[in-house]
Design a protein around this motif. Structure first.
Motif, PDB file in Angstrom:
ATOM      1  N   THR A 287      -9.969   8.549  19.912  1.00  0.00           N
ATOM      2  CA  THR A 287     -10.019   9.415  21.221  1.00  0.00           C
ATOM      3  C   THR A 287      -9.651  10.866  20.784  1.00  0.00           C
ATOM      4  OG1 THR A 287      -7.808   8.928  22.162  1.00  0.00           O
ATOM      5  CG2 THR A 287      -9.839   7.427  22.807  1.00  0.00           C
ATOM      6  N   SER A 288      -9.685  11.515  21.705  1.00  0.00           N
ATOM      7  CA  SER A 288      -9.073  12.917  21.315  1.00  0.00           C
ATOM      8  C   SER A 288      -7.574  12.914  21.129  1.00  0.00           C
ATOM      9  CB  SER A 288      -9.414  13.977  22.313  1.00  0.00           C
ATOM     10  OG  SER A 288      -8.803  13.495  23.778  1.00  0.00           O
ATOM     11  N   TRP A 289      -6.829  11.754  21.645  1.00  0.00           N
ATOM     12  CA  TRP A 289      -5.500  11.789  21.273  1.00  0.00           C
ATOM     13  C   TRP A 289      -4.958  10.552  20.510  1.00  0.00           C
ATOM     14  CZ3 TRP A 289      -4.373   7.037  23.748  1.00  0.00           C
ATOM     15  CH2 TRP A 289      -5.213   6.583  24.852  1.00  0.00           C
ATOM     16  N   ALA A 290      -5.998   9.904  20.006  1.00  0.00           N
ATOM     17  CA  ALA A 290      -5.353   8.487  19.480  1.00  0.00           C
ATOM     18  C   ALA A 290      -6.432   8.473  18.060  1.00  0.00           C
ATOM     19  CB  ALA A 290      -5.709   7.433  20.108  1.00  0.00           C
ATOM     20  N   GLN A 291      -5.392   8.044  16.991  1.00  0.00           N
ATOM     21  CA  GLN A 291      -6.224   8.243  15.474  1.00  0.00           C
ATOM     22  C   GLN A 291      -5.565   7.013  14.964  1.00  0.00           C
ATOM     23  OE1 GLN A 291      -6.930  11.767  12.950  1.00  0.00           O
ATOM     24  NE2 GLN A 291      -5.493  10.569  11.465  1.00  0.00           N
ATOM     25  N   PHE A 292      -6.630   6.113  14.086  1.00  0.00           N
ATOM     26  CA  PHE A 292      -6.112   5.096  13.372  1.00  0.00           C
ATOM     27  C   PHE A 292      -6.223   5.276  11.921  1.00  0.00           C
ATOM     28  CE2 PHE A 292      -7.351   1.118  10.832  1.00  0.00           C
ATOM     29  CZ  PHE A 292      -6.107   0.210  11.201  1.00  0.00           C
ATOM     30  N   LEU A 293      -5.235   4.879  11.106  1.00  0.00           N
ATOM     31  CA  LEU A 293      -5.293   5.153   9.710  1.00  0.00           C
ATOM     32  C   LEU A 293      -4.976   3.649   8.972  1.00  0.00           C
ATOM     33  CD1 LEU A 293      -5.432   6.681   6.861  1.00  0.00           C
ATOM     34  CD2 LEU A 293      -3.066   7.026   7.440  1.00  0.00           C
ATOM     35  N   GLY A 294      -5.805   3.236   8.239  1.00  0.00           N
ATOM     36  CA  GLY A 294      -5.422   1.853   7.500  1.00  0.00           C
ATOM     37  C   GLY A 294      -6.027   2.008   6.068  1.00  0.00           C
ATOM     38  N   GLY A 295      -5.405   0.785   5.268  1.00  0.00           N
ATOM     39  CA  GLY A 295      -5.903   0.905   3.767  1.00  0.00           C
ATOM     40  C   GLY A 295      -5.185  -0.545   3.133  1.00  0.00           C
ATOM     41  N   TYR A 296      -5.921  -0.560   1.986  1.00  0.00           N
ATOM     42  CA  TYR A 296      -5.462  -1.575   1.283  1.00  0.00           C
ATOM     43  C   TYR A 296      -5.413  -1.105  -0.223  1.00  0.00           C
ATOM     44  CZ  TYR A 296      -5.791  -5.930  -1.640  1.00  0.00           C
ATOM     45  OH  TYR A 296      -5.548  -6.958  -2.503  1.00  0.00           O
ATOM     46  N   CYS A 297      -4.258  -1.455  -0.838  1.00  0.00           N
ATOM     47  CA  CYS A 297      -4.250  -0.788  -2.356  1.00  0.00           C
ATOM     48  C   CYS A 297      -3.742  -1.918  -3.261  1.00  0.00           C
ATOM     49  CB  CYS A 297      -3.094   0.454  -2.160  1.00  0.00           C
ATOM     50  SG  CYS A 297      -3.229   1.537  -0.848  1.00  0.00           S
ATOM     51  N   PHE A 298      -3.870  -1.869  -4.325  1.00  0.00           N
ATOM     52  CA  PHE A 298      -3.387  -2.648  -5.545  1.00  0.00           C
ATOM     53  C   PHE A 298      -3.171  -1.899  -6.809  1.00  0.00           C
ATOM     54  CE2 PHE A 298      -7.940  -3.245  -5.791  1.00  0.00           C
ATOM     55  CZ  PHE A 298      -8.185  -3.312  -7.248  1.00  0.00           C
ATOM     56  N   PHE A 299      -2.214  -2.439  -7.587  1.00  0.00           N
ATOM     57  CA  PHE A 299      -1.660  -1.836  -8.931  1.00  0.00           C
ATOM     58  C   PHE A 299      -1.657  -2.827 -10.072  1.00  0.00           C
ATOM     59  CE2 PHE A 299       1.485  -0.821 -12.054  1.00  0.00           C
ATOM     60  CZ  PHE A 299       1.438   0.260 -12.352  1.00  0.00           C
ATOM     61  N   VAL A 300      -2.495  -2.626 -10.981  1.00  0.00           N
ATOM     62  CA  VAL A 300      -2.453  -3.431 -11.918  1.00  0.00           C
ATOM     63  C   VAL A 300      -1.801  -2.879 -13.113  1.00  0.00           C
ATOM     64  CG1 VAL A 300      -4.112  -4.765 -13.587  1.00  0.00           C
ATOM     65  CG2 VAL A 300      -4.829  -4.211 -11.248  1.00  0.00           C
ATOM     66  N   PRO A 301      -0.759  -3.591 -13.749  1.00  0.00           N
ATOM     67  CA  PRO A 301       0.308  -3.214 -14.566  1.00  0.00           C
ATOM     68  C   PRO A 301      -0.609  -3.020 -15.887  1.00  0.00           C
ATOM     69  CG  PRO A 301       1.082  -4.817 -13.416  1.00  0.00           C
ATOM     70  CD  PRO A 301      -0.234  -4.780 -13.203  1.00  0.00           C
ATOM     71  N   GLY A 302      -0.146  -2.293 -16.867  1.00  0.00           N
ATOM     72  CA  GLY A 302      -0.806  -1.835 -18.067  1.00  0.00           C
ATOM     73  C   GLY A 302       0.462  -2.220 -19.214  1.00  0.00           C
ATOM     74  N   GLU A 303       0.207  -1.799 -20.510  1.00  0.00           N
ATOM     75  CA  GLU A 303       0.594  -2.127 -21.714  1.00  0.00           C
ATOM     76  C   GLU A 303       2.204  -1.921 -21.363  1.00  0.00           C
ATOM     77  OE1 GLU A 303       0.525  -0.878 -26.426  1.00  0.00           O
ATOM     78  OE2 GLU A 303      -0.203   0.526 -24.625  1.00  0.00           O
ATOM     79  N   PHE A 304       2.402  -0.662 -21.139  1.00  0.00           N
ATOM     80  CA  PHE A 304       3.817  -0.391 -20.980  1.00  0.00           C
ATOM     81  C   PHE A 304       4.878  -1.350 -19.809  1.00  0.00           C
ATOM     82  CE2 PHE A 304       7.367   1.951 -18.791  1.00  0.00           C
ATOM     83  CZ  PHE A 304       8.140   2.353 -19.902  1.00  0.00           C
ATOM     84  N   ALA A 305       4.114  -1.510 -18.697  1.00  0.00           N
ATOM     85  CA  ALA A 305       4.824  -2.182 -17.669  1.00  0.00           C
ATOM     86  C   ALA A 305       4.751  -3.723 -18.061  1.00  0.00           C
ATOM     87  CB  ALA A 305       4.088  -2.079 -16.207  1.00  0.00           C
ATOM     88  N   LYS A 306       3.990  -4.061 -18.717  1.00  0.00           N
ATOM     89  CA  LYS A 306       4.030  -5.437 -19.206  1.00  0.00           C
ATOM     90  C   LYS A 306       5.271  -5.623 -20.322  1.00  0.00           C
ATOM     91  CE  LYS A 306      -0.773  -6.718 -18.225  1.00  0.00           C
ATOM     92  NZ  LYS A 306      -2.086  -7.088 -18.967  1.00  0.00           N
ATOM     93  N   ASN A 307       5.491  -4.710 -21.266  1.00  0.00           N
ATOM     94  CA  ASN A 307       6.394  -4.966 -22.288  1.00  0.00           C
ATOM     95  C   ASN A 307       7.811  -4.551 -22.015  1.00  0.00           C
ATOM     96  OD1 ASN A 307       4.230  -5.487 -24.267  1.00  0.00           O
ATOM     97  ND2 ASN A 307       3.949  -3.363 -24.783  1.00  0.00           N
ATOM     98  N   THR A 308       7.989  -3.986 -20.643  1.00  0.00           N
ATOM     99  CA  THR A 308       9.181  -3.528 -20.351  1.00  0.00           C
ATOM    100  C   THR A 308       9.878  -4.328 -19.066  1.00  0.00           C
ATOM    101  OG1 THR A 308       8.439  -1.803 -19.089  1.00  0.00           O
ATOM    102  CG2 THR A 308       9.154  -1.128 -21.297  1.00  0.00           C
ATOM    103  N   GLY A 309       9.413  -5.332 -18.788  1.00  0.00           N
ATOM    104  CA  GLY A 309       9.963  -6.346 -17.778  1.00  0.00           C
ATOM    105  C   GLY A 309       8.703  -7.215 -16.893  1.00  0.00           C
TER     106      GLY A 309
END
Length: 203
Positions: free
Chosen positions: A165-187
């Motif tokens: 409406t003129s006074w109501a707004q919806f915001l939604g989302g879905y996100c995902f992060f896939v680790p790469g070489e550096f992230a996998k090699n450090t923990g």
């Protein structure tokens, strides 16, 4: 510690094509070392109105890192705009404008003036492999030997906005992060997933 920033933005739009370049130089003193750091954003956009009034954006985001913190100079870029630069990151906030090279693709679709859907893809790399992977305000992981690689990971974000409406707004989302070489090699490096919904009322 004190730092100053000097920079600017160049923007140009011709027909459906748009270009943007932001450059910033940071100078001052950090722990007695002179600061010499840079941050840039280079972006190319293209609008396709017949395709759901879409806009495509291709971006490269760079924030300098420090290969050798003991050489008497401070090179890591510290960000600008008092937090407004967070638009350069991603929704999960697994990256900061510091020791980073980011490749980004955005696809914004406007189904109507009140409903839009946005897809973002981010690929994160370290600028200097001996420096740390930074979250906003915090260094997360570091391999000072540089043997863990430079690819931190990639992220996909799916964001939906609707003005109810003129006074109501919806915001939604879905996100995902896939680790790469550096992230996998450090923990530990599981795939990170995040979903959210927000309802805003204006009076």
């Amino acid at each position: 510690m004190y730092t100053s920033n000097l920079g600017g933005i160049i923007q140009k739009k011709t027909g459906n094509l748009s270009v943007l370049f932001l450059g910033n130089f940071e100078f001052g003193s950090y722990a007695g070392d002179p600061v010499s750091a840079q941050g840039t954003v280079t972006q190319l956009g293209y609008a396709v109105k017949p395709l759901l009034n879409s806009q495509f954006l291709f971006s490269h985001i760079y924030g300098s890192g420090d290969k050798n913190p003991t050489d008497g100079k401070h090179y890591p870029f510290g960000g600008i705009f008092s937090g407004a630069d967070t638009d350069l990151y991603s929704w999960i906030n697994f990256s900061f404008w510091k020791n980073t090279q980011q490749l980004r693709f955005d696809w914004l679709m406007n189904f109507s003036k009140n409903i839009s859907f946005k897809t973002e893809y981010h690929a994160f790399f370290l600028d200097k492999i001996e420096d740390a992977w930074h979250f906003p305000g915090k260094a997360m992981r570091q391999d000072k030997t540089g043997e863990s690689g430079n690819f931190v990971g990639h992220e996909a974000d799916f964001i939906f906005r609707a003005k109810i409406t003129s006074w109501a707004q919806f915001l939604g989302g879905y996100c995902f992060f896939v680790p790469g070489e550096f992230a996998k090699n450090t923990g530990t490096s599981p795939v990170a997933k995040w979903a959210f919904g927000e309802l805003t009322f204006s009076f």
